[in-house]
Write a protein that holds these residues in place. Structure first.
Motif, PDB file in Angstrom:
ATOM      1  N   GLU A   1      20.389 -30.316   7.651  1.00 57.38           N
ATOM      2  CA  GLU A   1      20.416 -31.639   7.037  1.00 57.38           C
ATOM      3  C   GLU A   1      21.570 -32.497   7.583  1.00 57.38           C
ATOM      4  O   GLU A   1      21.436 -33.684   7.856  1.00 57.38           O
ATOM      5  CB  GLU A   1      20.555 -31.500   5.509  1.00 57.38           C
ATOM      6  N   GLN A   2      22.705 -31.749   7.759  1.00 59.28           N
ATOM      7  CA  GLN A   2      23.864 -32.457   8.313  1.00 59.28           C
ATOM      8  C   GLN A   2      23.596 -32.901   9.734  1.00 59.28           C
ATOM      9  O   GLN A   2      23.981 -34.002  10.141  1.00 59.28           O
ATOM     10  CB  GLN A   2      25.097 -31.543   8.266  1.00 59.28           C
ATOM     11  N   ASP A   3      22.934 -32.056  10.484  1.00 65.46           N
ATOM     12  CA  ASP A   3      22.598 -32.411  11.865  1.00 65.46           C
ATOM     13  C   ASP A   3      21.675 -33.635  11.889  1.00 65.46           C
ATOM     14  O   ASP A   3      21.861 -34.529  12.727  1.00 65.46           O
ATOM     15  CB  ASP A   3      21.915 -31.225  12.558  1.00 65.46           C
ATOM     16  N   ARG A   4      20.684 -33.634  11.014  1.00 59.37           N
ATOM     17  CA  ARG A   4      19.783 -34.773  10.975  1.00 59.37           C
ATOM     18  C   ARG A   4      20.539 -36.070  10.610  1.00 59.37           C
ATOM     19  O   ARG A   4      20.307 -37.154  11.175  1.00 59.37           O
ATOM     20  CB  ARG A   4      18.664 -34.518   9.956  1.00 59.37           C
ATOM     21  N   GLU A   5      21.484 -35.915   9.653  1.00 57.38           N
ATOM     22  CA  GLU A   5      22.265 -37.086   9.250  1.00 57.38           C
ATOM     23  C   GLU A   5      23.141 -37.581  10.385  1.00 57.38           C
ATOM     24  O   GLU A   5      23.260 -38.799  10.622  1.00 57.38           O
ATOM     25  CB  GLU A   5      23.112 -36.733   8.021  1.00 57.38           C
TER      26      GLU A   5
ATOM     27  N   SER B   1      20.243 -10.119  -1.802  1.00 55.95           N
ATOM     28  CA  SER B   1      19.373 -11.286  -1.917  1.00 55.95           C
ATOM     29  C   SER B   1      20.197 -12.549  -2.146  1.00 55.95           C
ATOM     30  O   SER B   1      19.873 -13.621  -1.665  1.00 55.95           O
ATOM     31  CB  SER B   1      18.374 -11.122  -3.071  1.00 55.95           C
ATOM     32  N   THR B   2      21.277 -12.364  -2.775  1.00 51.90           N
ATOM     33  CA  THR B   2      22.149 -13.518  -3.039  1.00 51.90           C
ATOM     34  C   THR B   2      22.751 -14.023  -1.758  1.00 51.90           C
ATOM     35  O   THR B   2      22.825 -15.210  -1.499  1.00 51.90           O
ATOM     36  CB  THR B   2      23.263 -13.136  -4.017  1.00 51.90           C
ATOM     37  N   TRP B   3      23.203 -13.086  -0.911  1.00 48.98           N
ATOM     38  CA  TRP B   3      23.806 -13.494   0.367  1.00 48.98           C
ATOM     39  C   TRP B   3      22.775 -14.159   1.254  1.00 48.98           C
ATOM     40  O   TRP B   3      23.034 -15.162   1.920  1.00 48.98           O
ATOM     41  CB  TRP B   3      24.366 -12.212   1.044  1.00 48.98           C
ATOM     42  N   THR B   4      21.566 -13.593   1.264  1.00 48.82           N
ATOM     43  CA  THR B   4      20.497 -14.153   2.091  1.00 48.82           C
ATOM     44  C   THR B   4      20.123 -15.558   1.632  1.00 48.82           C
ATOM     45  O   THR B   4      19.944 -16.458   2.442  1.00 48.82           O
ATOM     46  CB  THR B   4      19.246 -13.239   2.033  1.00 48.82           C
ATOM     47  N   GLU B   5      20.101 -15.695   0.348  1.00 47.73           N
ATOM     48  CA  GLU B   5      19.755 -17.007  -0.189  1.00 47.73           C
ATOM     49  C   GLU B   5      20.824 -18.034   0.177  1.00 47.73           C
ATOM     50  O   GLU B   5      20.544 -19.178   0.554  1.00 47.73           O
ATOM     51  CB  GLU B   5      19.620 -16.922  -1.718  1.00 47.73           C
ATOM     52  N   GLN B   6      22.099 -17.533   0.059  1.00 48.92           N
ATOM     53  CA  GLN B   6      23.200 -18.441   0.403  1.00 48.92           C
ATOM     54  C   GLN B   6      23.157 -18.818   1.859  1.00 48.92           C
ATOM     55  O   GLN B   6      23.405 -19.956   2.230  1.00 48.92           O
ATOM     56  CB  GLN B   6      24.547 -17.756   0.066  1.00 48.92           C
ATOM     57  N   ARG B   7      22.801 -17.746   2.659  1.00 52.79           N
ATOM     58  CA  ARG B   7      22.710 -17.996   4.098  1.00 52.79           C
ATOM     59  C   ARG B   7      21.611 -19.015   4.398  1.00 52.79           C
ATOM     60  O   ARG B   7      21.788 -19.907   5.228  1.00 52.79           O
ATOM     61  CB  ARG B   7      22.379 -16.656   4.795  1.00 52.79           C
ATOM     62  N   ARG B   8      20.595 -18.915   3.750  1.00 55.10           N
ATOM     63  CA  ARG B   8      19.472 -19.825   3.957  1.00 55.10           C
ATOM     64  C   ARG B   8      19.872 -21.240   3.535  1.00 55.10           C
ATOM     65  O   ARG B   8      19.579 -22.219   4.211  1.00 55.10           O
ATOM     66  CB  ARG B   8      18.260 -19.353   3.131  1.00 55.10           C
ATOM     67  N   LEU B   9      20.523 -21.361   2.398  1.00 54.07           N
ATOM     68  CA  LEU B   9      20.973 -22.661   1.936  1.00 54.07           C
ATOM     69  C   LEU B   9      21.966 -23.287   2.900  1.00 54.07           C
ATOM     70  O   LEU B   9      21.929 -24.502   3.158  1.00 54.07           O
ATOM     71  CB  LEU B   9      21.602 -22.534   0.543  1.00 54.07           C
ATOM     72  N   ASP B  10      22.834 -22.408   3.442  1.00 52.22           N
ATOM     73  CA  ASP B  10      23.810 -22.953   4.404  1.00 52.22           C
ATOM     74  C   ASP B  10      23.122 -23.469   5.649  1.00 52.22           C
ATOM     75  O   ASP B  10      23.486 -24.540   6.185  1.00 52.22           O
ATOM     76  CB  ASP B  10      24.824 -21.865   4.798  1.00 52.22           C
ATOM     77  N   LYS B  11      22.141 -22.753   6.140  1.00 51.92           N
ATOM     78  CA  LYS B  11      21.417 -23.224   7.323  1.00 51.92           C
ATOM     79  C   LYS B  11      20.661 -24.519   7.025  1.00 51.92           C
ATOM     80  O   LYS B  11      20.620 -25.438   7.856  1.00 51.92           O
ATOM     81  CB  LYS B  11      20.436 -22.135   7.787  1.00 51.92           C
ATOM     82  N   ALA B  12      20.127 -24.568   5.824  1.00 52.46           N
ATOM     83  CA  ALA B  12      19.407 -25.797   5.456  1.00 52.46           C
ATOM     84  C   ALA B  12      20.368 -26.983   5.395  1.00 52.46           C
ATOM     85  O   ALA B  12      20.063 -28.103   5.831  1.00 52.46           O
ATOM     86  CB  ALA B  12      18.705 -25.614   4.116  1.00 52.46           C
TER      87      ALA B  12
END
Length: 400
Positions: free
Chosen positions: A17-21, A2-13
């Motif tokens: 965000e970086q793409d939008r910027e 769950s930790t890896w998945t959460e991290q993965r999700r945060l990285d995609k987010a």
């Protein structure tokens, strides 16, 4: 897990965000670039418009300058033409020249010059035109032009004579009329040019020229009447450096040298004056003696009236009408009536104002002109009074 998945999700987010910027920054950069290009385009357009306005203004200024220069050139050309000929006279001169030149050619052709006929007007009328041009140039430059003017007229009259003669020899009923007309045509233009040129260059008015003529006439008459003085005046002018002595000063000096008197006075004139003055003085002396006698008689009458209570005023006369037997004489004074009183101007006090006027007259005129008649005329008084004034002034001066 769950930790890896959460991290993965945060990285995609974070990537999103970086793409939008990145897209936002890219849009802003593109907008800024477009704004800069638009600003540059606007500035370029403004610069081009300003440059165009400047070029238009320079063109307009250059056009206006050309118009001014052309107008000035036309004005100078018109002034150059009208300096020696008014506009109204230009057609007259042009017609005169056309007729004169054409008439010369016809006259030469009629005289049999053939192909050389064209040279006759070029030589004769052309010479007159050239001399007139040279004369105008000399007059404009204020240089001597009298000889050029003379030769211009000589050339004009020669051309007119040949122009007229050439038409006379043509023959025909109208030959004389044609000769006169074409001869006049050779002179009209020159005459009009001469009148205008001399009018424009005249430096003296009509009144001044008339004054010069009157002065010259007076000088001739004076020199004719007094030749000795004129000769002496000429010697004085020649002896002095030019321009240092005027003619009038020389004349006054010459008169003094010849007559030893002021201008207009001579020994003969002085003798006549002295003779007339002697007569006047004699008459004045007789009148003064008569007035003195009358004064004494009046005084005696008053004294006798006072002494006899008024009865002695009437002096009995002889029935025969002879001289009265009363006391009518005193110290050799002739027999005369005792009832007359002395003249007022023979006994009245002398006015100081009259004495001052007589003193000024004595200072202003020669001694021989300080006479009783002169003082009487000056004061408007009788000669008896004037003689008393004259004697008083002369007495003052002799005492000084």
């Amino acid at each position: 897990m769950s930790t890896w998945t959460e991290q993965r999700r945060l990285d995609k987010a974070a990537d999103r965000e970086q793409d939008r910027e990145d897209k936002r920054l890219e849009i802003e950069a593109r907008l800024e670039a477009e704004r800069l290009r638009a600003e540059e385009t606007r500035k370029n357009a403004e610069a081009e418009a300003k440059l165009k306005r400047q070029r238009d203004a320079e063109k307009a200024k250059a056009k206006a300058l050309r118009k001014q220069q052309q107008a000035a050139a036309r004005k100078r050309a018109l002034a150059a033409v009208t300096a020696h000929m008014p506009i109204a006279g230009i057609p007259v001169v042009a017609a005169s020249m056309a007729m004169a030149w054409g008439g010369q050619y016809e006259a030469a052709h009629a005289a049999g010059f053939g192909a050389y006929s064209i040279g006759v007007p070029l030589m004769l009328e052309g010479l007159t035109l050239t001399l007139a041009t040279l004369t105008s140039a000399a007059m404009t430059a204020k240089k001597p032009h009298a000889s050029l003017m003379t030769w211009t007229w000589v050339s004009a009259f020669v051309a007119a004579a040949l122009n007229g003669y050439g038409h006379v020899i043509e023959g025909g009923s109208d030959a004389v009329l044609k000769a006169i007309v074409f001869a006049v045509a050779s002179l009209v233009g020159v005459f009009l040019w001469w009148r205008v040129a001399t009018t424009h260059t005249a430096t003296r008015t009509r009144a001044q020229r008339a004054e010069d003529r009157r002065r010259a006439k007076h000088s001739r008459a004076r020199r004719k009447r007094f030749p000795e003085v004129a000769e002496r005046a000429d010697d004085i002018l020649r002896a002095h450096p030019y321009g240092t002595v005027t003619e009038e000063d020389a004349w006054r000096t010459a008169w003094m040298d010849e007559h030893a008197m002021d201008v207009s006075r001579t020994a003969a004139v002085t003798r006549k004056f002295q003779a007339a003055e002697a007569v006047a003085e004699s008459l004045s002396a007789v009148a003064l003696r008569r007035q003195f006698h009358d004064g004494v008689d009046g005084w005696l009458s008053e004294v006798l009236d006072e002494g006899d209570g008024g009865s002695a005023g009437v002096i009995p006369k002889k029935p025969s009408g002879g001289p009265s037997e009363g006391a009518t004489t005193l110290g050799g004074i002739g027999k005369r009536a005792l009832s007359r009183r002395p003249r007022r101007d023979a006994v009245e006090p002398l006015s100081e104002t009259d004495l001052d006027a007589a003193r000024k007259l004595a200072d202003a005129v020669p001694a021989e002109q300080f006479s009783t008649p002169a003082i009487a005329k000056l004061l408007g008084r009788s000669k008896v009074y004037a003689k008393r004034v004259r004697d008083a002034v002369q007495s003052e001066r002799s005492n000084d």
